[in-house]
Write a protein that holds these residues in place. Structure first.
Motif, PDB file in Angstrom:
ATOM      1  N   PHE A   1      18.051  33.578 105.329  1.00  0.00           N
ATOM      2  CA  PHE A   1      18.085  32.177 105.726  1.00  0.00           C
ATOM      3  C   PHE A   1      18.228  32.126 107.240  1.00  0.00           C
ATOM      4  O   PHE A   1      19.020  32.875 107.821  1.00  0.00           O
TER       5      PHE A   1
ATOM      6  N   GLU B   1      15.138  28.023 117.360  1.00  0.00           N
ATOM      7  CA  GLU B   1      14.717  26.971 118.277  1.00  0.00           C
ATOM      8  C   GLU B   1      13.361  27.293 118.883  1.00  0.00           C
ATOM      9  O   GLU B   1      12.955  28.456 118.963  1.00  0.00           O
TER      10      GLU B   1
ATOM     11  N   ALA C   1      14.695  25.647 111.193  1.00  0.00           N
ATOM     12  CA  ALA C   1      15.487  26.155 110.071  1.00  0.00           C
ATOM     13  C   ALA C   1      14.507  26.645 109.023  1.00  0.00           C
ATOM     14  O   ALA C   1      13.362  26.198 108.969  1.00  0.00           O
TER      15      ALA C   1
ATOM     16  N   LYS D   1      10.971  24.720 108.915  1.00  0.00           N
ATOM     17  CA  LYS D   1      11.064  23.272 109.060  1.00  0.00           C
ATOM     18  C   LYS D   1      11.543  23.008 110.478  1.00  0.00           C
ATOM     19  O   LYS D   1      12.500  23.635 110.940  1.00  0.00           O
ATOM     20  N   GLN D   2      10.856  22.107 111.171  1.00  0.00           N
ATOM     21  CA  GLN D   2      11.196  21.798 112.556  1.00  0.00           C
ATOM     22  C   GLN D   2      11.644  20.351 112.684  1.00  0.00           C
ATOM     23  O   GLN D   2      11.012  19.443 112.159  1.00  0.00           O
TER      24      GLN D   2
ATOM     25  N   ARG E   1      13.605  29.937 105.827  1.00  0.00           N
ATOM     26  CA  ARG E   1      13.909  31.194 105.139  1.00  0.00           C
ATOM     27  C   ARG E   1      12.684  32.080 105.182  1.00  0.00           C
ATOM     28  O   ARG E   1      11.552  31.603 105.289  1.00  0.00           O
TER      29      ARG E   1
ATOM     30  N   LYS F   1      18.052  30.148 111.272  1.00  0.00           N
ATOM     31  CA  LYS F   1      18.152  29.028 112.193  1.00  0.00           C
ATOM     32  C   LYS F   1      17.451  29.470 113.466  1.00  0.00           C
ATOM     33  O   LYS F   1      17.281  30.673 113.707  1.00  0.00           O
TER      34      LYS F   1
ATOM     35  N   THR G   1      14.673  22.171 117.086  1.00  0.00           N
ATOM     36  CA  THR G   1      15.473  22.975 116.176  1.00  0.00           C
ATOM     37  C   THR G   1      14.635  23.433 114.987  1.00  0.00           C
ATOM     38  O   THR G   1      13.893  22.646 114.397  1.00  0.00           O
TER      39      THR G   1
ATOM     40  N   LEU H   1      14.264  32.983 116.294  1.00  0.00           N
ATOM     41  CA  LEU H   1      14.807  32.819 114.948  1.00  0.00           C
ATOM     42  C   LEU H   1      15.911  33.841 114.733  1.00  0.00           C
ATOM     43  O   LEU H   1      15.793  34.988 115.170  1.00  0.00           O
TER      44      LEU H   1
END
Length: 122
Positions: free
Chosen positions: A52, A56, A32, A25-26, A34, A54, A30, A64
């Motif tokens: 999971f 950019e 995020a 998901k962007q 899984r 996070k 940013t 990631l």
């Protein structure tokens, strides 16, 4: 460019191969999500992991980082180190690059976008 969606994941890291799916998901730059994959280590039984993430997006560079994990399935006890992925957006549907885990093991991966929507909330 929006990287949100479902991606096919394959990685060769010298000791074996990992295959699975990445859900991203962007928001702005940013990222995020899984990643769920089966790790097939040569000479051992495979196991399934969920990490999971996070990250950019900077230009065409994708970074990631796993921040936690769950062992979904393993027939033996494992010690797992979180992964980092550093890649380039080759085209709108392909990211290729290198990965490194907490033990310093490096691999070469490819993410290929297969859907622009997510099946569930991340």
């Amino acid at each position: 460019m929006d990287l949100t969606g479902k991606w096919r994941y394959i990685e060769n890291y010298g000791y074996g191969v990992a295959e699975g799916e990445l859900y991203l998901k962007q928001k702005g730059q940013t990222l995020a999500g899984r990643i769920v994959f089966t790790d097939k280590v040569e000479g051992e039984s495979s196991y399934m992991i969920q990490e999971f993430l996070k990250g950019e997006l900077e230009g065409r560079k994708v970074r990631l980082e796993a921040i936690e994990f769950d062992i979904i399935h393993s027939e033996f006890p494992i010690t797992y180190q979180l992964d980092h992925w550093f890649g380039l957006l080759v085209d709108d549907n392909t990211i290729k690059g290198v990965s490194k885990d907490g033990q310093g093991v490096e691999g070469y991966f490819e993410f290929e976008k297969v859907a622009t929507s997510l099946p569930m909330e991340i």
